[in-house]
Scaffold this motif. Structure first.
Motif, short mmCIF file in Angstrom:
data_model
loop_
_atom_site.label_atom_id
_atom_site.label_comp_id
_atom_site.label_asym_id
_atom_site.label_seq_id
_atom_site.Cartn_x
_atom_site.Cartn_y
_atom_site.Cartn_z
N LYS A 99 28.39 37.21 55.45
CA LYS A 99 27.29 36.68 54.64
C LYS A 99 26.00 37.42 54.97
O LYS A 99 25.71 37.71 56.13
CB LYS A 99 27.14 35.18 54.92
N ASP A 109 24.62 38.44 48.28
CA ASP A 109 25.10 37.39 49.18
C ASP A 109 25.93 37.91 50.36
O ASP A 109 26.17 37.18 51.31
CB ASP A 109 25.88 36.32 48.40
N LEU A 143 32.12 35.97 48.31
CA LEU A 143 30.89 36.73 48.11
C LEU A 143 31.12 37.80 47.05
O LEU A 143 32.22 38.32 46.91
CB LEU A 143 30.43 37.35 49.44
#
Length: 190
Positions: A99, A109, A143
């Motif tokens: 992350k 992200d 993500l």
């Protein structure tokens, strides 16, 4: 079954260390705790070659395999570290990601936290394969985009541009009491 045929000249050069293995002979895999020593060696050695003349030598000289080993013992169990190993099982590169940590890059992200390859093995496609492994991991955890920070002056920015990364910003940082700029590259879709 894949059979490799090499010329006598290639094998001789390989044995003498004057040429290296091809990227398809590298194994990319998820790191395990037993890899800490190999990853630490790549981490320290790659910093010393990559950042020479960008970061003070006094800082690079004091980097410790042991300290990095302790760091990787903590990070590897998170499951986001990948290694490249040659046919002899020696780790020659690694990458990790997860992350995005700063929250400063709207629309991004994920983050490629680190990617380092021993100088001798650079330019052989290993970085691309390691980056793909991290991107796959990022997608698995939901993500969809990614950034990486690159120390200004580090020629690796060309690698990130070749992989489709776009320069999206510059951050100021301090390393060894020296103010440095980090270029931020981003991929809107991974």
């Amino acid at each position: 079954m894949k059979v490799a045929c090499y010329s006598y000249k290639f094998l001789t050069l390989l044995l003498l260390g004057l040429t290296s293995m091809k990227e398809d002979e590298m194994k990319i895999r998820k790191a395990i705790i037993e890899d800490t020593s190999g990853i630490s060696r790549v981490h320290v050695d790659a910093w010393r070659t990559t950042y020479k003349n960008l970061i003070p030598d006094s800082f690079l000289d004091q980097l410790s395999y042991e300290e990095r080993e302790q760091m990787w013992k903590v990070n590897i169990p998170n499951g986001n570290v990948y290694v490249a190993e040659n046919t002899k099982g020696k780790i020659v590169g690694f990458a990790c990601g997860g992350k995005e940590r700063s929250g400063e890059f709207a629309g991004y992200d994920g983050e490629l936290y680190a990617i380092y390859i021993l100088e001798k093995y650079q330019g052989q496609g290993i970085g691309r394969k390691l980056t793909e492994a991290v991107k796959h991991h990022l997608r698995e955890i939901g993500l969809t985009s990614m950034v990486i920070l690159v120390l200004e002056g580090n020629k690796a920015y060309q690698f990130y541009e070749a992989l489709g990364g776009k320069k999206i910003g510059i951050l100021e940082d301090t390393i060894a009491d020296k103010v440095v700029n980090e270029l931020v590259y981003g991929w809107a879709e991974i």
